[in-house]
Scaffold this active site. Structure first.
Site, PDB file in Angstrom:
ATOM      1  N   LEU A 115       7.441   6.181   0.375  1.00  0.00           N
ATOM      2  CA  LEU A 115       5.995   6.393   0.450  1.00  0.00           C
ATOM      3  C   LEU A 115       5.365   6.224  -0.928  1.00  0.00           C
ATOM      4  O   LEU A 115       4.259   5.688  -1.058  1.00  0.00           O
ATOM      5  CB  LEU A 115       5.682   7.784   0.998  1.00  0.00           C
ATOM      6  CG  LEU A 115       4.198   8.134   1.090  1.00  0.00           C
ATOM      7  CD1 LEU A 115       3.465   7.172   2.020  1.00  0.00           C
ATOM      8  CD2 LEU A 115       4.009   9.575   1.548  1.00  0.00           C
ATOM      9  N   TYR A 116       6.066   6.690  -1.957  1.00  0.00           N
ATOM     10  CA  TYR A 116       5.562   6.497  -3.320  1.00  0.00           C
ATOM     11  C   TYR A 116       5.307   5.019  -3.589  1.00  0.00           C
ATOM     12  O   TYR A 116       4.238   4.631  -4.087  1.00  0.00           O
ATOM     13  CB  TYR A 116       6.562   7.057  -4.334  1.00  0.00           C
ATOM     14  CG  TYR A 116       6.268   6.677  -5.763  1.00  0.00           C
ATOM     15  CD1 TYR A 116       5.167   7.206  -6.430  1.00  0.00           C
ATOM     16  CD2 TYR A 116       7.084   5.776  -6.448  1.00  0.00           C
ATOM     17  CE1 TYR A 116       4.880   6.849  -7.744  1.00  0.00           C
ATOM     18  CE2 TYR A 116       6.808   5.416  -7.759  1.00  0.00           C
ATOM     19  CZ  TYR A 116       5.709   5.951  -8.396  1.00  0.00           C
ATOM     20  OH  TYR A 116       5.427   5.587  -9.691  1.00  0.00           O
ATOM     21  N   ALA A 117       6.297   4.178  -3.269  1.00  0.00           N
ATOM     22  CA  ALA A 117       6.148   2.736  -3.475  1.00  0.00           C
ATOM     23  C   ALA A 117       4.986   2.184  -2.649  1.00  0.00           C
ATOM     24  O   ALA A 117       4.219   1.338  -3.122  1.00  0.00           O
ATOM     25  CB  ALA A 117       7.447   2.021  -3.100  1.00  0.00           C
ATOM     26  N   THR A 154       2.268   3.749  -1.736  1.00  0.00           N
ATOM     27  CA  THR A 154       0.963   4.118  -2.318  1.00  0.00           C
ATOM     28  C   THR A 154       0.656   3.279  -3.543  1.00  0.00           C
ATOM     29  O   THR A 154      -0.499   2.947  -3.804  1.00  0.00           O
ATOM     30  CB  THR A 154       0.914   5.610  -2.693  1.00  0.00           C
ATOM     31  OG1 THR A 154       1.922   5.912  -3.668  1.00  0.00           O
ATOM     32  CG2 THR A 154       1.108   6.492  -1.462  1.00  0.00           C
ATOM     33  N   LYS A 155       1.689   2.913  -4.309  1.00  0.00           N
ATOM     34  CA  LYS A 155       1.470   2.062  -5.477  1.00  0.00           C
ATOM     35  C   LYS A 155       1.118   0.638  -5.056  1.00  0.00           C
ATOM     36  O   LYS A 155       0.267  -0.020  -5.666  1.00  0.00           O
ATOM     37  CB  LYS A 155       2.699   2.077  -6.382  1.00  0.00           C
ATOM     38  CG  LYS A 155       2.882   3.364  -7.162  1.00  0.00           C
ATOM     39  CD  LYS A 155       1.688   3.611  -8.093  1.00  0.00           C
ATOM     40  CE  LYS A 155       1.868   4.836  -8.955  1.00  0.00           C
ATOM     41  NZ  LYS A 155       0.737   5.032  -9.885  1.00  0.00           N
TER      42      LYS A 155
END
Length: 431
Positions: A241-243, A245-246
């Site tokens: 999810l971090y990736a 959002t980026k």
């Protein structure tokens, strides 16, 4: 002969003829009047004391308002003073996430060369806030003012742009970490998407519009197996999810560049490490556990292949950030309206020399002079990728970016800082 009762009846209304009675009554009135006067004086003194205390409270509140409150006169002066430029052709930079790892280093580098710097940080508790406060103290010693606030606060952003005509924004505020997204996904949407949009809205409406440099991530390459990773490679297969959002941030910034003429540069950082780093990073937590005699968990990929990372030293990342600010073209919009095309760029900032995690652990053991207790496990499906490797040819060409610190040297500097900061000794474990 008059009766007894007549002795006390006045011949004229309101007057007693009996002098003894008159004398007693007069003393009574005097006493009553004296008591009433004292009571009134007491009331007056109480009222005066209450008024004084209220005034004192008001003055104390006013002093606090003038000295520290968001938007106060003193607060505005601190912002202006911190944003002052002290070199020819210098810039005034708003740095978000300024009390963070990369943000604090970039802020100091800009300030030391004479640029104006104002920071923003919300000091959240994703990791130990005392480390962020220590970084803040370090920035304060360099005359860098940090606004305690969130990039989602539009009123605060508008106020800052009203006070200072920032030439550049260095947007480093974000919810970091791949694995934490499984525990608190909302924090990633709040910071990395909503916060980014709020900041872009403020920049869009600013006059003049600032040029924006912001931190994307090497995580956007996701499940890409082509190495080294190049800016033109596909980034539509995020592994976390971090990736995601980026990657969403890259699409959102492109939209604002296209519609509103904002000059935007995205930087894909590759595993940044060094002094004042993040405690959630492997090299940091490994150091802590090795010193405390606790075991460390080392993951490996499919077919027992060691994980590898393109570890990039903080000083090299700072050079890339500053180079991006220096070469950023101007935004072309005004008052939210585009007047012409503006630059949109994306760069990899890595070391282009991947090192396996077991090799990194061996280097830590060497610098700490302690053997690690290792637990080797297969990598779980938590969003991590097996390797990262940056192609930095574009950043080298456009920014003059050239990393100079290898992992062995960088870890030695980190360990030296760690032992000093935490006051470690052989008799006392680090906490």
């Amino acid at each position: 002969m008059r009766g007894l009762e007549e002795e006390f009846i006045p011949s004229t209304p309101g007057k007693f003829k009996d002098k003894t009675y008159y004398s007693v009554n007069r003393q009574f009135h005097r006493c009553f009047a004296s008591t009433s006067t004292m009571f009134l004086w007491a009331l007056f003194l109480i009222a005066l004391t209450a008024s004084y205390l209220s005034f004192q409270s008001f003055m104390d509140s006013g002093t606090r308002y003038l000295s520290s409150t968001w938007g106060s006169l003193h607060w505005e002066k601190q912002v202006r003073d911190s944003a002052q430029i002290h070199r020819v052709n210098g810039m005034s930079v708003l740095v978000t996430g300024a009390a963070g790892f990369v943000g604090s280093h970039v802020s100091i580098a800009l300030k030391k060369r004479g640029d104006g710097v104002v920071g923003i940080d919300n000091f959240n508790n994703y990791y130990d806030p005392t480390l962020k406060k220590a970084r803040k103290n370090l920035l304060n010693s360099q005359n860098i003012f940090i606004v305690e606030g969130d990039v989602n606060d539009m009123r605060m952003l508008v106020k800052l742009f009203d006070i200072v005509a920032f030439t550049h924004v260095m947007h480093l505020a974000a919810q970091a970490g791949v694995r934490y997204a499984m525990e608190n996904p909302q924090s990633y949407v709040h910071s990395n998407i909503a916060g980014l949009v709020t900041l872009l809205e403020a920049c869009k409406n600013a006059n003049p519009q600032p040029a924006i440099v912001w931190a994307s991530s090497s995580s956007v390459y996701g499940l890409n197996e082509k190495v080294p990773f190049s800016e033109s490679d596909r980034t539509d297969q995020p592994a976390s999810l971090y990736a995601a959002t980026k990657k969403a941030g890259e699409e959102i910034t492109h939209t604002y560049n296209h519609i509103y003429g904002l000059s935007i540069t995205g930087l894909r950082f590759f595993t940044v490490y060094g002094p004042w780093g993040r405690p959630d990073m492997a090299y940091f937590s490994f150091t802590r556990n090795i010193l405390q005699g606790k075991p460390i968990t080392v993951y490996r990929g499919k077919n027992r292949v060691d994980l590898a990372r393109d570890f990039t030293y903080i000083d090299d990342i700072v050079k890339g950030c500053v180079g991006s600010l220096d070469t950023a073209g101007k935004s072309t919009g005004s008052g939210g309206k585009k007047r012409g095309p503006a630059p949109y760029r994306i760069f990899n900032l890595g070391n282009t020399s991947p090192v396996t995690v077991p090799m990194m652990v061996a280097m830590l053991e060497k610098h700490l002079k302690i053997k690690a207790k290792k637990h080797v496990l297969d990598m779980p499906g938590n969003g991590d990728v097996p390797f990262t490797h940056a192609n930095i040819s574009l950043a080298r060409k456009e920014l003059g970016y050239k990393p100079t610190t290898d992992l062995q040297t960088g870890l030695r500097k980190f360990v030296r800082w760690y032992l000093s900061y935490y006051g470690y000794s052989q008799e006392k474990s680090v906490k």
